[in-house]
Design an enzyme around this catalytic site. Structure first.
Site, short mmCIF file in Angstrom:
data_model
loop_
_atom_site.label_atom_id
_atom_site.label_comp_id
_atom_site.label_asym_id
_atom_site.label_seq_id
_atom_site.Cartn_x
_atom_site.Cartn_y
_atom_site.Cartn_z
CE1 TYR A 1 8.38 1.99 -1.40
CE2 TYR A 1 6.60 3.60 -2.20
CZ TYR A 1 7.51 2.41 -2.41
OH TYR A 1 7.86 1.90 -3.88
CB VAL A 2 6.17 3.30 6.79
CG1 VAL A 2 6.36 4.26 8.08
CG2 VAL A 2 4.82 2.64 6.78
CG ASP B 1 -2.57 -8.22 9.35
OD1 ASP B 1 -1.96 -9.56 9.22
OD2 ASP B 1 -1.94 -7.23 8.90
CG PHE C 1 -2.05 -1.04 1.32
CD1 PHE C 1 -3.01 -1.05 0.46
CD2 PHE C 1 -1.88 -2.06 2.02
CE1 PHE C 1 -3.91 -2.25 0.18
CE2 PHE C 1 -2.63 -3.16 2.04
CZ PHE C 1 -3.55 -3.15 1.23
#
Length: 699
Positions: free
Chosen positions: A349-350, A461, A347
């Site tokens: 990047y961090v 999750d 989804f």
């Protein structure tokens, strides 16, 4: 006046005037003085009372001088008392000589009145001594008694009036003192209440700014980053939720679809703004779970207490105002440079960022062009707005604009993830007390989602890479991008299967029926990781064995003979408390039961880990049978069933990905620069190795 002076020389004066009468009168009077003395002795109380009271009585007795005329007119017994009293008092100079102080105390006027009465009595007495020689004594006595009875009757009232006045004064003074004391006490109580209210408001403001932690390192204020955190606080208040590192598929800032970041026109930030191809590109739009793993708790922000200018005027209190511009976040991350890259996934990047006030943040950039990502962005924000707990990661703010850019801003956690310390390259071995603390903290956070939120929240999750750690290694559950709301009256939620291989509950993977017991199973797998130090799947055996299938018979054996040798992580070197290990093993074995109905609630696991419940409570009336192989024998479970189901499910998902059934399938690099392979499937694509968490994210 001569008579007025005679009282001083009264002893010699009386004998000459009437030698015969004085004896009789004196005899009679001598008898009278004692009563008079007695009467006088009784009368002293009036003098002891205010000195003003007796004189009016004497003055009231002095006006009756006409009474002698009445006595001369007739020798009535009623009239003589005043004259006889006066005469008795006039003829009592000798006794007064012994008691002048009393009469002096009563006032000089009394003596003068007695002398005046004496002259009158003398004339009348001389004429009537013979006739009244015998009668006067009785009247004199009666008169004495009556005369003295009158003052006696008068004296008490005066003394009573004095005592009443004094008592009234005492009561008035006491009442005043009581009122003053009550007012003082009331005033003090009001002050204390004000102080308590002020402290509560102060604490509440601190909690609002950093809801999960009692210690807020950032001063509350509207200057500097304080506004920013007030936003966070308000964000979290309105969200009522500790925002976890949630990966929500939403169009990331510059990037359209695909792995490369398109240079965004808006950011004029300091670092060179370049496309993000630099980070290893995830495979075809893979559903990589970006875990803002380093979302820090408020604890991690300690060194940045000094407040600096606010990042932007738009940043204000309240979640609705806790928005950032893309330029602000690009500046905080140095143009989303590779040096600030914390992790990447399907989804986006961090990146690690630093706000102008010195606060460290984790910025998750979501890829654009995905309807699923947009839905999950909205779902994550909605769920974060509902929860508030110290063991859930908090959301600081977000960025959403018409250009399709979606960014989530989380608190930064300095100690990475549980997976990094258990299976990564941290270089250190996590000791047993830390493992137990992490297990208990994450269990509390998950129990809050299941049992304290209405409607309850199913995370979907739970895994080691979604358990973030602050500087004290307190666990924070992160990543609510897949979370689902479930009404209490719903037994389950039917949904597309999403999650990570090795953690998926068997009933959820096979049928898509989601309950809170699905999270319990995933948590049980994580407990097995803490106990054994192994990953959820055995990559060396091509997933022939899962951690659940391998550990289940060993857990049953531990319950029988108490031997932990094969099960416990050898790196612990037996440095653990056996009773604590027994509790965690029992919780793990109960949580990974094949049947969801037989798994305990998270609150039961919390109580067991804390030692507040017996191990039998985990069974909840369920008595598992023992198979010949030492595993749990039941009608719905056989050894190796879980691994077989997961292999089948993996095959289906990988085939669907190969045929392009879903653009959301793909490779995942777990959070962190050095992701481990514990919860990922090793895949070789184009000569490069990437890790895939085959999360089935349907459109």
């Amino acid at each position: 006046m001569a008579e007025g002076q005679s009282p001083e020389n009264s002893p010699p004066a009386p004998p000459p005037p009437s030698p015969p009468s004085p004896p009789s009168s004196n005899d009679q009077q001598t008898t009278s003085p004692p009563p008079s003395d007695n009467q006088e002795t009784t009368s002293p109380p009036p003098p002891s009372s205010p000195d003003i009271a007796p004189p009016p009585q004497q003055q009231q007795e002095s006006p009756p001088p006409p009474l002698p005329e009445n006595s001369s007119d007739g020798s009535s017994s009623s009239s003589p008392p005043p004259p006889s009293d006066s005469s008795s008092q006039s003829q009592s100079p000798p006794p007064p000589s012994t008691s002048p102080p009393q009469q002096s105390d009563n006032n000089g006027n009394k003596g003068n009145n007695n002398e005046n009465n004496k002259g009158n009595d003398g004339s009348s007495g001389d004429g009537g001594n013979k006739n009244m020689s015998h009668t006067p004594p009785p009247p004199s006595k009666t008169s004495d008694h009556s005369s003295h009875s009158q003052p006696r009757s008068l004296a008490p009232p005066t003394s009573n009036s004095g005592s009443n006045s004094s008592s009234n004064d005492g009561l008035n003074i006491g009442a005043v003192i009581g009122l003053v004391a009550a007012a003082g006490i009331l005033f003090i109580v009001m002050i204390l209440l004000c102080v308590c209210c002020f402290r509560k408001k102060k604490k509440k403001s601190k909690l609002d700014q950093m809801p999960y932690y009692g210690s807020n390192a950032y001063p509350a204020g509207k200057t500097g980053g304080d506004q920013y955190y007030n936003q966070n606080a308000a964000t979290q208040q309105q969200q009522h939720y500790n925002q976890n590192d949630h990966i929500v598929n939403l169009p990331p800032p510059p990037g359209s679809m695909g792995t490369n970041w398109v240079s965004s026109p808006p950011p004029p930030p300091p670092g060179n703004w370049q496309p993000m191809p630099s980070p290893p590109a995830p495979v075809s739009g893979g559903a990589n779970v970006i875990q803002s793993g380093e979302m820090s708790s408020n604890f991690s922000s300690g060194p940045y207490a000094p407040s600096l200018p606010p990042p932007h005027p738009s940043v204000a209190l309240g979640f609705n105002n806790s928005t950032f511009t893309y330029e602000e976040l690009a500046s905080a991350t140095q143009g989303f440079s590779k040096d600030r890259l914390l992790g990447q996934g399907g989804f986006g990047y961090v990146h690690k960022g630093i706000l102008p006030n010195g606060k460290e943040i984790a910025v998750k950039s979501l890829k654009a062009g995905s309807g699923q990502g947009e839905r999950e962005f909205q779902a994550e924000v909605e769920i974060i707005s509902r929860v508030h707990h110290r063991h859930l990661v908090s959301l600081v703010g977000y960025c959403s604009n018409a250009g399709g850019q979606r960014l989530l801003v989380y608190e930064f956690l300095p100690n990475d993830t549980l997976e990094f310390h258990l299976h990564g390259k941290s270089g250190t071995v996590m000791d047993w007390p830390t493992r137990l603390k992490i297990a208990l903290g994450s269990a509390k956070g998950l129990a809050y989602l299941h049992e304290d939120c209405h409607p309850k929240i199913i995370h979907r999750d739970i895994k080691a890479s979604n358990i973030l750690l602050d500087h004290n290694f307190e666990a924070k559950v992160a990543d609510f991008g897949l979370a689902k709301l479930s009404q209490d009256n719903n037994t389950h939620v039917s949904t597309r299967v999403m999650g990570t291989f090795g953690y998926l509950a068997p009933e959820y993977a096979s049928s898509g029926k989601l309950t809170e017991k699905s999270d319990v199973f995933s948590f049980g797998v994580m407990l097995l990781e803490l106990i054994t130090g192994r990953g959820p799947v055995d990559l060396s055996g091509d997933m022939e064995d899962s951690l659940v299938d391998w550990a289940r018979p060993l857990c049953m054996r531990v319950a029988q003979d108490g031997e932990y040798g094969e099960l416990v992580d050898p790196f612990l070197e037996h440095q653990y408390e056996p009773y604590e290990m027994a509790r965690m093993v029992a919780c793990a074995a109960a949580a990974v039961r094949h049947s969801g109905r037989r798994r305990p609630k998270m609150s039961q696991i919390v109580r067991t880990l804390e030692g507040d419940a017996s191990l039998d409570d985990l069974d909840d009336g369920v008595k598992p049978k023992q198979s010949s192989s030492g595993g749990e024998g039941s009608s719905d479970y056989e050894m190796g069933t879980y691994g077989a189901e997961m292999r089948k499910f993996r095959k289906v998902t990988l085939e669907s990905r190969d045929y392009g059934a879903s653009s959301e399938y793909g490779a995942t690099s777990e959070y962190g620069l050095d992701p481990s392979s514990s919860s990922s499937e090793e895949m070789h694509i184009g000569g490069s190795t990437s890790k895939t968490t085959t999360t089935n994210r349907g459109i």
